[in-house]
Design a protein around this motif. Structure first.
Motif, PDB file in Angstrom:
ATOM      1  N   ARG A 487       0.815  -1.214   0.000  1.00  0.00           N
ATOM      2  CA  ARG A 487       0.000   0.000   0.000  1.00  0.00           C
ATOM      3  C   ARG A 487       0.857   1.276   0.000  1.00  0.00           C
ATOM      4  N   GLU A 559      -3.521   7.638   1.747  1.00  0.00           N
ATOM      5  CA  GLU A 559      -4.333   7.302   0.574  1.00  0.00           C
ATOM      6  C   GLU A 559      -5.465   8.313   0.388  1.00  0.00           C
ATOM      7  N   VAL A 603     -11.755   2.824  -1.198  1.00  0.00           N
ATOM      8  CA  VAL A 603     -10.564   2.794  -2.052  1.00  0.00           C
ATOM      9  C   VAL A 603     -11.014   2.697  -3.484  1.00  0.00           C
TER      10      VAL A 603
END
Length: 614
Positions: A487, A559, A603
Motif C-alpha cells: 500500500r 491514501e 478505495v
C-alpha cells in the motif's frame, strides 16, 4: 565495486567485524541509555548529550547537528582521513587485508606520509636502544632514575635517549634505507648549511635531537607522529619538539592522550598538564586520565579533541605566574563549551611531577576535590588584585571581573557571583550591575574570539506530515508488513528525502515481502539527500499504543490525501476541458469525478484507477 577501488566485499567484511560502539567509545565518553549509548557530540558544541550510538544497528546519529552514519562515516568525519585510509586502518585492526592499490592512494603525498610514519617508528626504536645501551645510555638512565621514573613506565611510554653524537640517528637511519630528504621531512635531521655550525655530519645533515631524553608523541591511531626531548644538563631550549610535518600538527595533538583516553572516558574527566614528565609521573602514580600540551597554549582544536573523551576538564598548571596566566588564557576557549572546567593549584614550589611523588594519588585527589571552577579561579585572581591595589587597580580589577562574568551564558550563575564579588569588595551589588551595559558595548566593538567548537546548528530537517514521518520511522524500525508495503507509494510523501527513502525501501524487499532493514541502512546511511534522516529515524524512540492499527491509520490518511490530490487535479483538468470545449474529455472527467465522490470513503477500484490514468 565499493568506494574507490575497494570492493564491497572487503568493506562489508571489515564493517561486520568491528563494533561501532567500541570505536566511538575510544573517542567519545559514552553512557548507556536504554538500548543505545549517549555522549557529547564531537562534531558540534553542546551541553546536554544528543549524540547517540546503536550497537544493534551499527550506526550513530546526533539529534543536535544531524550528523549520522556508520563507523566509516564517524572516523572520516572525526579524523579528516579519506575513506580508503579509514578502511585500511580498520582492516589492519580486524585482520582483513585491503590491497595497497585500493583507493587510488599512490600519490607522492601518500608515499611521503607512509615513509615518515615508518621512519618515526624506526627512530623511536633507535632512541630506546640508545637508552638501554650500557655506556651511551647511562646518563639518561641516571637522570630518569633521579626523577623517579620506573622501568615499566619507561617501557609504557617508549621513552628513549638521543645521545650526544652529532649525527648518530642520521647515520643509523640511512643504514636502514631512509634518505636525508626523509629525515628532513620528518623533522629528525637538519641540513648542515642551516645550522650555522662548522661541524661535519653524515650526508651534510645533523640530528635535531642530541643529548636528550626522548618522548615519542603518539596519536590516537597509535602512530609515532613526532618526538619531544628534554635536555640532559644545561642548555637551551630545555624542551624541544619536532617541527610540524604532514603527520604532526602541534595545535591538534596532546601528549599521552592515546594512553589516557580509556580512563578519561570511564571517568568523564581529562586532566591537562604542561609537561611530559608531569603526565608520565601522574600516569605512574595511577592517575591515568592525564594528557599534556606540547609547549603551546591550548587551542580550539585541542578543545574539540578533548570533548570526544570527557565532559570535565581539570587544568593542572604550575603554581607560578606563568602557570596562572596559562590557565586564564583558556577561559575564552572553555566558556560555554559544554565542558565543566576546574583549576587545581599546587603548593608553591611544586609542579605536578614533584607533588605526586611527595603525596601520591591521594594527595592529588584531595586537591582536586577542593578545586574551584575556571570561572571562579579567574574571578579570584582579579579580586586579589582589587583588594591589594590602588583605587585605579581596583577599578580595573572590577571591570576585569565583570568581563569574566559576562562570558557565562547562565544569568543565575552571573547574578550569584556578582553578589559574592560585591560582598568581597564592600561595593553595592546594584552598582556592579549598572556597570554591565558599558562593558557590554565595549565587548561588542572588539573582534570576536574564534569559537572553540562549531556552534550547535542543526541541519535543516525535511518537512513532512506526522503520518509520513511515523510511517518512515516504523519502516526503518522493520515494523511494516508485506501488505503494508504493497500500500506504500513514494508519491504519497511530500518531502523528497522521504520519497527517496521509500523508493529505496521498496527496492530492498526480501522474499517474504518485508524490507531488509540492514540492507536499507547500508545503502542510505551516507546518502546525501536522506542519510541524516535515516540515521535519525533509526535512533528515534517513539511509543505507539497499537503499531498495526497506527500503520493502517497512517496509510489510510496518505491514501485519502492522495485521492484528494487526484480529485483536485481532475477538477482543474475538467475546467480546462470546458474552457476549450473538448466535449469527450468533459464527459470522461465528469464520470470519473462523480465515481470518486460516490466512493469517497473507500478505495478506488482498479478499473477506476486505470480510467484516471487514461
Amino acid at each position: 565495486m565499493g568506494q574507490g577501488l575497494i570492493s564491497d566485499d572487503v568493506i562489508n567484511q571489515i564493517r561486520d567485524r568491528v563494533d561501532i560502539a567500541e570505536i566511538v567509545g575510544q573517542h567519545v565518553a559514552l553512557t548507556r541509555t536504554g538500548q543505545n549509548l549517549k555522549g557529547l557530540c564531537p562534531f558540534h558544541q553542546e551541553k546536554s548529550p544528543s549524540f547517540t550510538v546503536s550497537s544493534s544497528r551499527q550506526i550513530f546519529h546526533c539529534f543536535g547537528c544531524g550528523a549520522g552514519g556508520n563507523v566509516y562515516t564517524f572516523l572520516m568525519k572525526l579524523t579528516g582521513a579519506g575513506f580508503p585510509e579509514i578502511v585500511r586502518d580498520l582492516g589492519r585492526k580486524v585482520g582483513v587485508d585491503v590491497p595497497e592499490s585500493a583507493g587510488g592512494y599512490s600519490s607522492e603525498a601518500r608515499t611521503q606520509l607512509g615513509r615518515i610514519e615508518r621512519l618515526n617508528a624506526a627512530a623511536g626504536a633507535y632512541y630506546q636502544r640508545m637508552l638501554l645501551d650500557h655506556t651511551a645510555g647511562a646518563p639518561a638512565r641516571a637522570y630518569l632514575d633521579g626523577r623517579g621514573i620506573h622501568h615499566n613506565t619507561i617501557a609504557q611510554f617508549q621513552i628513549g635517549y638521543a645521545p650526544q653524537e652529532w649525527d648518530g640517528l642520521t647515520k643509523a637511519m640511512l643504514k636502514e634505507g631512509f634518505t636525508p630528504a626523509d629525515l628532513v621531512a620528518a623533522g629528525l635531521s637538519i641540513p648542515r648549511d642551516q645550522s650555522g655550525q662548522q661541524k661535519t655530519a653524515a650526508s651534510g645533515h645533523y640530528d635535531r635531537f642530541r643529548s636528550r631524553v626522548m618522548f615519542p608523541i603518539v596519536d590516537l591511531r597509535k602512530r609515532v607522529v613526532a618526538f619531544g626531548g628534554r635536555i640532559l644538563g644545561e642548555g637551551m631550549p630545555k624542551y624541544l619538539n619536532s617541527p610540524e610535518t604532514p603527520l604532526f600538527k602541534k595545535g591538534q595533538t596532546l601528549f599521552a592522550l592515546e594512553a589516557a583516553r580509556e580512563a578519561a572516558g570511564q571517568q568523564h574527566t581529562l586532566i591537562i598538564v604542561e609537561g611530559y614528565f608531569d603526565a608520565v609521573a601522574l600516569h605512574q602514580a595511577g592517575i591515568r586520565h592525564v594528557a599534556a600540551t606540547l609547549g603551546t597554549a591550548l587551542t580550539a582544536e585541542h578543545i574539540t579533541v578533548i570533548r570526544r573523551f570527557a565532559s570535565n576538564v581539570v587544568l593542572l598548571f604550575d603554581p607560578d605566574q606563568a602557570g596562572v596566566r596559562a590557565a586564564l588564557r583558556t577561559l575564552d576557549l572553555f566558556v560555554n563549551s559544554g565542558l565543566s572546567v576546574t583549576v587545581v593549584s599546587l603548593p608553591e614550589g611544586d609542579d605536578p611531577d614533584t607533588y605526586v611523588r611527595k603525596y601520591g594519588a591521594d594527595g592529588f585527589t584531595t586537591l582536586h576535590q577542593a578545586a574551584p571552577s575556571l570561572l571562579d579561579f579567574a574571578v579570584e585572581h582579579s579580586l586579589r588584585t582589587a583588594e591589594s591595589g590602588t583605587v585605579e587597580d581596583r577599578i580595573r580589577a572590577v571591570d576585569a571581573v565583570l568581563r569574566i562574568l559576562q562570558k557565562s551564558a547562565h544569568p543565575i550563575e552571573r547574578e550569584e557571583r556578582i553578589r559574592l564579588v560585591a560582598e568581597r569588595l564592600g561595593l553595592s551589588q546594584q552598582r556592579l550591575i549598572d556597570r554591565y551595559p558599558t562593558l557590554a558595548s565595549e565587548e561588542t566593538r572588539r573582534p570576536s574570539p574564534r569559537p572553540a567548537v562549531t556552534p550547535a546548528v542543526a541541519s535543516p530537517k525535511p518537512k513532512a506530515n506526522p503520518e509520513e514521518r511515523d510511517l518512515a520511522h516504523l519502516l526503518v524500525q522493520g515494523s511494516l508488513s508485506a501488505e503494508d508495503l504493497r500500500r506504500l507509494s513514494p508519491d504519497a510523501f511530500s518531502a523528497s528525502a522521504y520519497r527517496r527513502l521509500i523508493e529505496c525501501a521498496l527496492q530492498h524487499r526480501e522474499q517474504d515481502g518485508r524490507v531488509s532493514v540492514r540492507g536499507l541502512l547500508d545503502t542510505l546511511i551516507n546518502d546525501q539527500e536522506c542519510g541524516s534522516l535515516v540515521s535519525e529515524l533509526s535512533m528515534s524512540e517513539q511509543h505507539y499504543d497499537d503499531v498495526p492499527a497506527h500503520i493502517a491509520g497512517c496509510l489510510d490518511t496518505l491514501e485519502r490525501r492522495g485521492r484528494e490530490r487526484t480529485m483536485g487535479a481532475l477538477i482543474q483538468e475538467l475546467k480546462a476541458a470546458e474552457r476549450e470545449r473538448r466535449e469527450a474529455d468533459v464527459h470522461r472527467l465528469n464520470r470519473l469525478i462523480n465515481e470518486m465522490r460516490i466512493r469517497k470513503a473507500g478505495v478506488m477500484p482498479a478499473a477506476l484507477t486505470s480510467a484516471v490514468k487514461e
